[in-house]
Scaffold this active site. Structure first.
Site, PDB file in Angstrom:
ATOM      1  N   GLU A 138     -35.848 -48.319  22.167  1.00  0.00           N
ATOM      2  CA  GLU A 138     -37.303 -48.505  22.238  1.00  0.00           C
ATOM      3  C   GLU A 138     -38.033 -47.255  21.743  1.00  0.00           C
ATOM      4  OE1 GLU A 138     -38.854 -49.672  26.073  1.00  0.00           O
ATOM      5  OE2 GLU A 138     -40.808 -50.214  25.205  1.00  0.00           O
TER       6      GLU A 138
ATOM      7  N   LYS B  59     -40.708 -48.538  35.548  1.00  0.00           N
ATOM      8  CA  LYS B  59     -39.448 -48.936  36.191  1.00  0.00           C
ATOM      9  C   LYS B  59     -38.839 -47.827  37.048  1.00  0.00           C
ATOM     10  CE  LYS B  59     -38.473 -52.819  33.191  1.00  0.00           C
ATOM     11  NZ  LYS B  59     -39.534 -52.798  32.178  1.00  0.00           N
TER      12      LYS B  59
ATOM     13  N   HIS C  57     -41.013 -51.101  27.868  1.00  0.00           N
ATOM     14  CA  HIS C  57     -40.034 -51.885  28.622  1.00  0.00           C
ATOM     15  C   HIS C  57     -39.100 -50.932  29.364  1.00  0.00           C
ATOM     16  CE1 HIS C  57     -37.430 -55.169  29.692  1.00  0.00           C
ATOM     17  NE2 HIS C  57     -36.392 -54.579  29.134  1.00  0.00           N
TER      18      HIS C  57
ATOM     19  N   CYS D 166     -35.609 -60.959  30.609  1.00  0.00           N
ATOM     20  CA  CYS D 166     -36.649 -59.961  30.866  1.00  0.00           C
ATOM     21  C   CYS D 166     -37.869 -60.148  29.966  1.00  0.00           C
ATOM     22  CB  CYS D 166     -36.070 -58.574  30.697  1.00  0.00           C
ATOM     23  SG  CYS D 166     -34.447 -58.464  31.482  1.00  0.00           S
TER      24      CYS D 166
ATOM     25  N   HIS E 149     -36.199 -52.677  37.648  1.00  0.00           N
ATOM     26  CA  HIS E 149     -36.416 -53.709  36.635  1.00  0.00           C
ATOM     27  C   HIS E 149     -36.523 -55.068  37.334  1.00  0.00           C
ATOM     28  CE1 HIS E 149     -36.526 -55.988  33.144  1.00  0.00           C
ATOM     29  NE2 HIS E 149     -35.379 -55.706  32.569  1.00  0.00           N
TER      30      HIS E 149
ATOM     31  N   PHE F  62     -31.949 -59.377  27.320  1.00  0.00           N
ATOM     32  CA  PHE F  62     -30.584 -59.729  26.951  1.00  0.00           C
ATOM     33  C   PHE F  62     -30.643 -60.998  26.108  1.00  0.00           C
ATOM     34  CE2 PHE F  62     -27.574 -57.782  30.373  1.00  0.00           C
ATOM     35  CZ  PHE F  62     -27.709 -56.547  29.761  1.00  0.00           C
TER      36      PHE F  62
END
Lengths: 418, 102
Positions: free
Chosen positions: A320, A339, A309, A170, A344, A404
């Site tokens: 976050e 999102k 994000h 991502c 996503h 990730f």
């Protein structure tokens, strides 16, 4: 060494809400949601919660696909088609033509999480359950590889400078744009066509489901409300797809061409957390934020907007929000995540959301986080933009992406001033 | 099986799999030089022909030596004769292939 200034002169998108930036932005501003149930996916365990998937798919115009010569199209799976469509929009906006990028001073950097996911799955089906190599197309490899989007776009646009494909899930798109900025700042390229792309696929959506990071279909029945960044009722992310592509250009080069300058990229940072592979880590995010402002030599209090994000996962949104709160202190800049609208889009997310954020900068407004009704525990204490767009002059925006593997990336863009 | 039927079935593979305009499919045409195809396309052409004719071509050395369309038609005519000699009803087979295409 004096770094050169890097500006954006073109943007293009293929998104779950439309395949131009205007359509995408209009959808976001209208509070539309591109998420629906993926009834066309044939997944083992049909009828069970584990086989009920939501997704945020793209509908690409067949006319665009048919407009590509077969010699280009033959090696493109969906990810490359999306990236090519977005890249064409971006170079058109920049006033560049195919044929004038063949000069080693124009590069192409496009990242993704998976490469050609559908082609990879198809290859396994052919080899394992089909007729093996007898039925394997010569194009299967070219449609599958992790750099499929970037080499296809570079062929399509005949780009012959630096061609590369960061693979950091991502964070891939921001790494692409950030690296493009660095190549331009250090004088190695004049123009870089860059961004991120991704295909929606059950194999990838399932990977989030299996670790309970995907949205829970037992708790969230309505696909339009299931992606809820920062909200107290959030239960996980929904995967989407698309592409966001930019033309980054050295300032004097852009001025010499008479190109319209859309914004300036002033800071970029990326770092690993070194400990976690699946859970984002607030101290590492905070470090990334420190690094990006240091890179830009700008004080954080100048920030007018943070495009988060925030994927709607319990842990990620919490980390976050914690990092933003701790880094900016009591008075944070306004924050929203897109999102809730598009899910996503993984490798495309940083670029798609940056394009929308730059449009917000042009429109002097902030799109609110869709479905954020009540910030969840630990997500409070930051200036969430909720419910309605907020009018505000945006001179400096921060875009976050976390991946990730514990990889963080952040990019700072500024309204262009001569 | 008539050669014309064989040619029609082969040409259909070029049109459908490789999007070659039908009018370009002249017997003397060189597959690479005249039809604008390359070695990667030849693999996909082979897969298309395998599917259409229900045969295996992957290990055929002869297939790799083909230069013109006529070479390909000759090669398939030879294969047809071999199949016929082995007792395959190739007349019915080509009718089936052509019917599938309708």
């Amino acid at each position: 060494m004096n770094k050169k200034r890097c500006v954006i002169t073109g943007m293009g998108v293929v998104s779950p809400l439309g395949n131009t930036l205007e359509q995408f932005y209009t959808g976001l501003r209208s509070g539309l949601c591109g998420i629906r149930e993926m009834t066309e996916w044939d997944i083992a365990g049909a009828g069970t919660a584990d086989a009920t998937y939501f997704g945020s798919p793209v509908e690409l115009d067949e006319k665009f696909i048919k407009s590509l010569p077969r010699s280009m199209r033959r090696s493109m799976s969906k990810i490359s088609l999306y990236a090519s469509c977005a890249a064409l929009q971006a170079i058109e906006q920049a006033g560049l033509q195919i044929g004038e990028l063949n000069n080693q001073r124009t590069g192409c950097i496009i990242g993704s999480t998976m490469g050609g996911t559908s082609a990879i799955s198809e290859a396994y089906r052919i080899v394992t359950f089909g007729k093996g190599l007898e039925e394997m197309s010569s194009m299967q490899f070219f449609k599958s590889v992790s750099h499929t989007a970037v080499f296809n776009v570079s062929h399509f646009l005949n780009i012959t400078g630096t061609v590369m494909a960061p693979c950091a899930a991502c964070a891939s798109a921001l790494q692409s744009i950030g690296h493009a900025m660095e190549l331009i700042s250090f004088g190695k390229q004049d123009i870089v066509v860059c961004g991120g792309a991704e295909e929606l696929a059950p194999e990838v959506s399932g990977s989030f489901e299996v670790i309970y990071a995907g949205v829970s279909s037992t708790r969230m029945k309505d696909p339009k409300q299931c992606s809820r960044p920062f909200d107290s009722r959030r239960s996980g992310l929904v995967c989407g797809e698309g592409a966001g592509i930019f033309v980054l250009e050295e300032l004097e080069h852009a001025k010499a061409r008479g190109a319209e300058i859309l914004a300036e990229v002033v800071g970029y940072a990326t770092c690993g957390c070194g400990t976690q592979i699946s859970q984002s880590d607030a101290p590492a995010i905070r470090k990334c934020l420190e690094m990006v402002y240091a890179d830009a030599e700008i004080s954080p209090d100048q920030t007018d907007y943070i495009n988060a994000h925030a994927t709607s996962t319990l842990q990620g949104d919490f980390s976050e929000a914690t990092a933003i709160r701790e880094f900016f202190g009591e008075k944070t800049p306004p924050v929203s995540s897109l999102k809730g609208h598009i899910g996503h889009t993984l490798g495309a997310s940083g670029a798609l959301e940056l394009a929308a954020s730059l449009k917000m900068m042009q429109e002097s407004e902030i799109i609110p986080t869709l479905n954020l009704e009540s910030p969840g525990e630990g997500c409070e204490g930051i200036d969430h933009v909720m419910a309605e767009p907020r009018k505000k002059q945006l001179d400096l925006i921060l875009k976050n992406s976390f991946a990730f593997g514990g990889i963080n990336a952040a990019l700072l863009c500024k309204k262009y001033q001569n | 099986m008539e050669r014309t039927e064989l040619i029609a079935a082969i040409n259909k593979t070029f049109v459908e799999t490789l999007e070659v305009p039908e009018e370009d499919l002249k017997p003397e045409a060189q597959i690479f030089a005249d039809l604008g195809l390359d070695s990667l396309d030849m693999v996909d052409l082979m897969i298309g022909l395998q599917r259409r004719f229900g045969i295996s071509l992957r290990q055929s050395e002869e297939m790799r030596q083909i230069v013109t369309l006529n070479d390909l038609y000759d090669f398939f005519e030879k294969l047809e004769k071999q199949e016929k000699a082995q007792g395959v009803d190739t007349d019915s087979k080509i009718k089936e292939i052509m019917n599938q295409d309708k």
